[in-house]
Design a protein around this motif. Structure first.
Motif, PDB file in Angstrom:
ATOM      1  N   LEU A   4       0.823  -1.210   0.000  1.00  0.00           N
ATOM      2  CA  LEU A   4       0.000   0.000   0.000  1.00  0.00           C
ATOM      3  C   LEU A   4       0.859   1.264   0.000  1.00  0.00           C
ATOM      4  CD1 LEU A   4      -2.844   1.240   0.187  1.00  0.00           C
ATOM      5  CD2 LEU A   4      -2.660   1.087   2.674  1.00  0.00           C
ATOM      6  N   ALA A   5       1.974   1.232   0.715  1.00  0.00           N
ATOM      7  CA  ALA A   5       2.855   2.411   0.799  1.00  0.00           C
ATOM      8  C   ALA A   5       3.372   2.800  -0.580  1.00  0.00           C
ATOM      9  CB  ALA A   5       4.015   2.125   1.744  1.00  0.00           C
ATOM     10  N   LEU A  55       1.945   2.174  -3.486  1.00  0.00           N
ATOM     11  CA  LEU A  55       0.831   2.690  -4.282  1.00  0.00           C
ATOM     12  C   LEU A  55       0.507   4.126  -3.898  1.00  0.00           C
ATOM     13  CD1 LEU A  55      -1.546  -0.421  -4.212  1.00  0.00           C
ATOM     14  CD2 LEU A  55      -0.112   0.343  -6.113  1.00  0.00           C
ATOM     15  N   GLU A  56       0.593   4.445  -2.621  1.00  0.00           N
ATOM     16  CA  GLU A  56       0.264   5.789  -2.157  1.00  0.00           C
ATOM     17  C   GLU A  56       1.259   6.834  -2.667  1.00  0.00           C
ATOM     18  OE1 GLU A  56      -0.005   5.679   2.072  1.00  0.00           O
ATOM     19  OE2 GLU A  56      -1.810   4.456   2.102  1.00  0.00           O
ATOM     20  N   LYS A  57       2.441   6.385  -3.066  1.00  0.00           N
ATOM     21  CA  LYS A  57       3.465   7.315  -3.564  1.00  0.00           C
ATOM     22  C   LYS A  57       3.207   7.739  -5.007  1.00  0.00           C
ATOM     23  CE  LYS A  57       7.195   5.629  -0.564  1.00  0.00           C
ATOM     24  NZ  LYS A  57       8.515   4.943  -0.529  1.00  0.00           N
ATOM     25  N   LEU A 110      -2.686   9.628  -6.535  1.00  0.00           N
ATOM     26  CA  LEU A 110      -3.399   8.459  -6.020  1.00  0.00           C
ATOM     27  C   LEU A 110      -3.445   8.518  -4.496  1.00  0.00           C
ATOM     28  CD1 LEU A 110      -4.771   5.826  -6.868  1.00  0.00           C
ATOM     29  CD2 LEU A 110      -2.583   4.665  -6.606  1.00  0.00           C
ATOM     30  N   GLY A 111      -4.617   8.768  -3.936  1.00  0.00           N
ATOM     31  CA  GLY A 111      -4.756   8.876  -2.496  1.00  0.00           C
ATOM     32  C   GLY A 111      -4.830   7.518  -1.820  1.00  0.00           C
ATOM     33  N   LYS A 112      -4.837   7.550  -0.485  1.00  0.00           N
ATOM     34  CA  LYS A 112      -4.835   6.311   0.287  1.00  0.00           C
ATOM     35  C   LYS A 112      -6.095   5.484   0.043  1.00  0.00           C
ATOM     36  CE  LYS A 112      -4.124   4.505   4.962  1.00  0.00           C
ATOM     37  NZ  LYS A 112      -3.800   4.851   6.371  1.00  0.00           N
ATOM     38  N   LYS A 113      -7.263   6.146   0.002  1.00  0.00           N
ATOM     39  CA  LYS A 113      -8.513   5.421  -0.175  1.00  0.00           C
ATOM     40  C   LYS A 113      -8.568   4.712  -1.528  1.00  0.00           C
ATOM     41  CE  LYS A 113     -11.460   8.126   2.922  1.00  0.00           C
ATOM     42  NZ  LYS A 113     -12.691   8.957   3.032  1.00  0.00           N
ATOM     43  N   THR A 114      -8.140   5.414  -2.587  1.00  0.00           N
ATOM     44  CA  THR A 114      -8.156   4.799  -3.918  1.00  0.00           C
ATOM     45  C   THR A 114      -7.143   3.670  -3.996  1.00  0.00           C
ATOM     46  OG1 THR A 114      -8.784   6.929  -4.901  1.00  0.00           O
ATOM     47  CG2 THR A 114      -7.968   5.240  -6.393  1.00  0.00           C
ATOM     48  N   ALA A 115      -5.988   3.859  -3.355  1.00  0.00           N
ATOM     49  CA  ALA A 115      -4.971   2.806  -3.330  1.00  0.00           C
ATOM     50  C   ALA A 115      -5.519   1.556  -2.641  1.00  0.00           C
ATOM     51  CB  ALA A 115      -3.719   3.301  -2.614  1.00  0.00           C
ATOM     52  N   GLN A 116      -6.246   1.745  -1.563  1.00  0.00           N
ATOM     53  CA  GLN A 116      -6.855   0.618  -0.852  1.00  0.00           C
ATOM     54  C   GLN A 116      -7.886  -0.091  -1.730  1.00  0.00           C
ATOM     55  OE1 GLN A 116      -8.290   2.730   2.614  1.00  0.00           O
ATOM     56  NE2 GLN A 116      -6.543   2.082   3.872  1.00  0.00           N
TER      57      GLN A 116
END
Length: 213
Positions: free
Chosen positions: A107-108, A110-112, A116-122
């Motif tokens: 997840l870390a 993807l968040e970079k 792309l925010g945390k919610k979309t990455a999740q």
């Protein structure tokens, strides 16, 4: 609907490609990573395509390979990720690295990805993890130097010297792996703990030697 277009590249811009096919110039939305993989301006290329037709607009999307297009389709299955968002994601990370991050649940990483925010990455992890096919040749833990990444300036500087960008990216990736494995000697700081400027200088010098061989 057509599967691909083959013609002469007449323009390359950020996330955009002009392709002349028998006198008709197509305006195609293309991820920057695909632009890097396509031939140079004035050369012929095959572009794998997908047409989006809505009440308000008609957009043509293009990719350097069918695999890139398949990933684009997969990203569009994620809630909150539309065609243009998928193009932006693919412009900032190589396909293989994105697949690796999804498969490993990173997840870390993807968040970079810019935008792309945390919610979309999740949501991407929930929707796509375990559902993408890894290439047989995909290296298990290879560090891929991607657009906007930590060593992008080194890649850009070497490419501006005339070296092929894909060769440079591969060379720098291999060097980063080697340097991270090297044990510091004589009280010297390990590569991973050096400053960014020091890392870039070491990589630049070693890459020139490696590329010249």
């Amino acid at each position: 609907m057509f599967n691909s277009l083959t013609g002469t590249i007449t323009g390359k811009f950020p996330q955009k490609l002009f392709l002349d096919v028998n006198g008709i110039e197509w305006d195609i939305i293309v991820p920057d990573t695909s632009l890097d993989d396509l031939p140079k301006l004035g050369e012929r290329a095959r572009v794998f395509t997908w047409m989006q037709h809505t009440d308000s607009a008609m957009n043509l999307f293009g990719f350097a390979s069918a695999k890139d297009r398949d990933l684009f389709f997969d990203l569009n299955k994620v809630e909150g990720v539309g065609p243009k968002s998928a193009i932006k994601i693919m412009s900032n990370i190589q396909r293989d690295q994105l697949i690796q991050s999804l498969e490993s649940g990173d997840l870390a990483a993807l968040e970079k990805i810019p935008g792309l925010g945390k919610k979309t990455a999740q949501k991407m992890l929930l929707a796509l993890k375990g559902k993408l096919t890894l290439d047989e040749e995909l290296p298990g833990a290879k560090i891929i130097v991607n657009r906007g990444g930590e060593y992008a300036d080194v890649v850009s500087a070497l490419a501006n010297m005339g070296y092929d960008k894909r060769d440079v990216e591969s060379c720098v990736s291999n060097l980063v792996e080697e340097l991270n494995k090297e044990l510091p000697q004589g009280g010297e700081v390990a590569f991973k703990d050096k400053t960014r400027d020091a890392k870039e200088e070491i990589l630049f010098r070693r890459a020139i030697v490696a590329l010249a061989q």
